[in-house]
Enzyme design. Structure first.
Site, PDB file in Angstrom:
ATOM      1  N   SER A   1      46.531  40.018  48.248  1.00 18.64           N
ATOM      2  CA  SER A   1      47.057  40.944  49.244  1.00 18.64           C
ATOM      3  C   SER A   1      46.062  41.240  50.363  1.00 18.64           C
ATOM      4  CB  SER A   1      47.490  42.252  48.579  1.00 18.64           C
ATOM      5  OG  SER A   1      46.390  42.886  47.983  1.00 18.64           O
TER       6      SER A   1
ATOM      7  N   ASP B   1      51.421  50.834  51.664  1.00 15.88           N
ATOM      8  CA  ASP B   1      51.390  50.892  50.195  1.00 15.88           C
ATOM      9  C   ASP B   1      52.262  51.972  49.569  1.00 15.88           C
ATOM     10  OD1 ASP B   1      49.661  48.851  50.270  1.00 15.88           O
ATOM     11  OD2 ASP B   1      47.887  49.952  49.648  1.00 15.88           O
TER      12      ASP B   1
ATOM     13  N   HIS C   1      42.627  47.952  48.843  1.00 16.61           N
ATOM     14  CA  HIS C   1      43.326  47.818  50.113  1.00 16.61           C
ATOM     15  C   HIS C   1      42.618  48.593  51.208  1.00 16.61           C
ATOM     16  CE1 HIS C   1      47.582  46.461  48.609  1.00 16.61           C
ATOM     17  NE2 HIS C   1      46.681  45.498  48.539  1.00 16.61           N
TER      18      HIS C   1
END
Lengths: 179, 167
Positions: free
Chosen positions: A59, A125, A98
């Protein structure tokens, strides 16, 4: 020397064997202990509960690929947009790495609301968060990524996915100690 | 003592040490680079500006972003992550940072760019404080190395203001 019955000779060879086993146990212990010391030292220096994490998903590609290692640092510095943080959602086991894309910091309490997104994902998210959760708070953050080492994490991924290789490697390491 | 395993172990340890040392040196060499990036951002249009049903203000902007980040690249640079954030204060919040656009620059050739876009991420306030709000547009960049320490810095551009009325 000529030995009869249980003599000095037998005693010496028995003691030598004992000593050998003792040294063996000691050197295995040393390996385990030094690994533990390095890990705990890293925890102290970085202030993070898990100072090193392995990237498991794509990701954050092309920045971080599966199998890369990230070094985390946990400081009191405020969290700002753009930083890559590792966060843990209540009730989920696997931490997520992230990037922060939104920060709202309270004036009076200094509390923060954070929104994150993976560089390679199209959406933010919110769908990863707990049901009804819109923001991450400070206590969800386990650390921020400060350093990067490619490929090294593959060792752990391979070992956790194929336990057989783990046993073979541990066995080989054990043999090495004996040799 | 000098069995095959013992020698293999010594060789492995030595090569890993050398590799680690080379990685560390590559990372340290980044410190000798003193970059001087430039950037300019214009708000070309306020496309729309409204209060959402839940009470938060949202605005849509058309932006012209031009920047030259070529000096950030060294031989140890894998990519540069660049993003533009609106930054402002509200009575409740000491700092609000809302990312409006981001991009990944894979190489030095792509590090000089000029683009014309509407905001990629929604510009939503926590509350209804955006009318007549002064804000900064900040171009942030995060340099991701091939190995080692990550670097980050920014250019703050101030003097932007949202309109006094919804439209």
């Amino acid at each position: 020397m000529v030995c009869k019955g249980f003599s000095r000779c037998d005693l010496i060879s028995y003691l030598t064997k004992c000593l050998f086993l003792f040294i063996l146990a000691l050197s295995s212990g040393m390996i385990v202990a030094s690994a533990l010391i390095i890990w705990k030292m890293l925890m102290c220096v970085t202030g993070s509960e898990s100072p090193v994490v392995v990237v498991l998903s794509g990701s954050m590609e092309p920045g971080f690929k599966r199998g890369d290692i990230l070094f985390l640092h946990m400081s009191r510095d405020p969290i700002r947009a753009g930083e890559i943080v590792v966060y843990n959602i209540d009730g989920r086991d696997i931490p997520i790495v992230h990037r922060v894309i939104q920060v709202h910091e309270r004036k009076d309490t200094g509390e923060v609301d954070i929104l994150t997104k993976g560089d390679n994902n199209d959406e933010d998210d919110i769908s990863f968060y707990a049901p009804g959760q819109r923001w991450l708070q400070r206590h969800h953050i386990m650390g921020r990524a400060v350093g990067f080492l490619p490929y090294v994490g593959w060792a752990t991924i391979i070992m956790s996915e194929n336990p057989l290789i783990k046993y073979i490697l541990t066995g080989a390491l054990g043999l090495l100690v004996i040799a | 003592m000098h069995s095959f395993l013992y020698r293999a172990n010594a060789l492995l340890t030595f090569s890993i040490t050398i590799l680690a040392l080379m990685c560390a040196m590559a990372s340290v060499s980044d410190n000798f680079n003193s970059p001087s990036p430039t950037s300019e951002v214009q708000v070309l249009n306020i496309n729309w500006f409204q209060k959402k049903p839940d009470g938060d203000d949202e605005v849509s902007l058309t932006l012209n972003i031009s920047a030259n980040l070529q000096s950030l690249f060294t031989w140890n640079t894998k990519q540069v992550f660049v993003f533009l954030a609106a930054e402002y204060k509200t009575p409740k919040n000491a700092l609000n940072q809302v990312s409006l656009w981001d991009g990944i620059i894979p190489s030095k050739e792509h590090a000089k760019f000029g683009i014309h876009i509407t905001n990629k991420y929604r510009f939503i306030d926590q509350g209804s404080n955006l009318r007549g709000k002064d804000f900064n547009l900040t171009l942030h960049w995060h340099v991701m190395p091939k190995t080692g320490k990550m670097f980050a810095d920014k250019i703050v551009m101030s003097g932007y203001r949202l309109p006094k009325a919804y439209r």
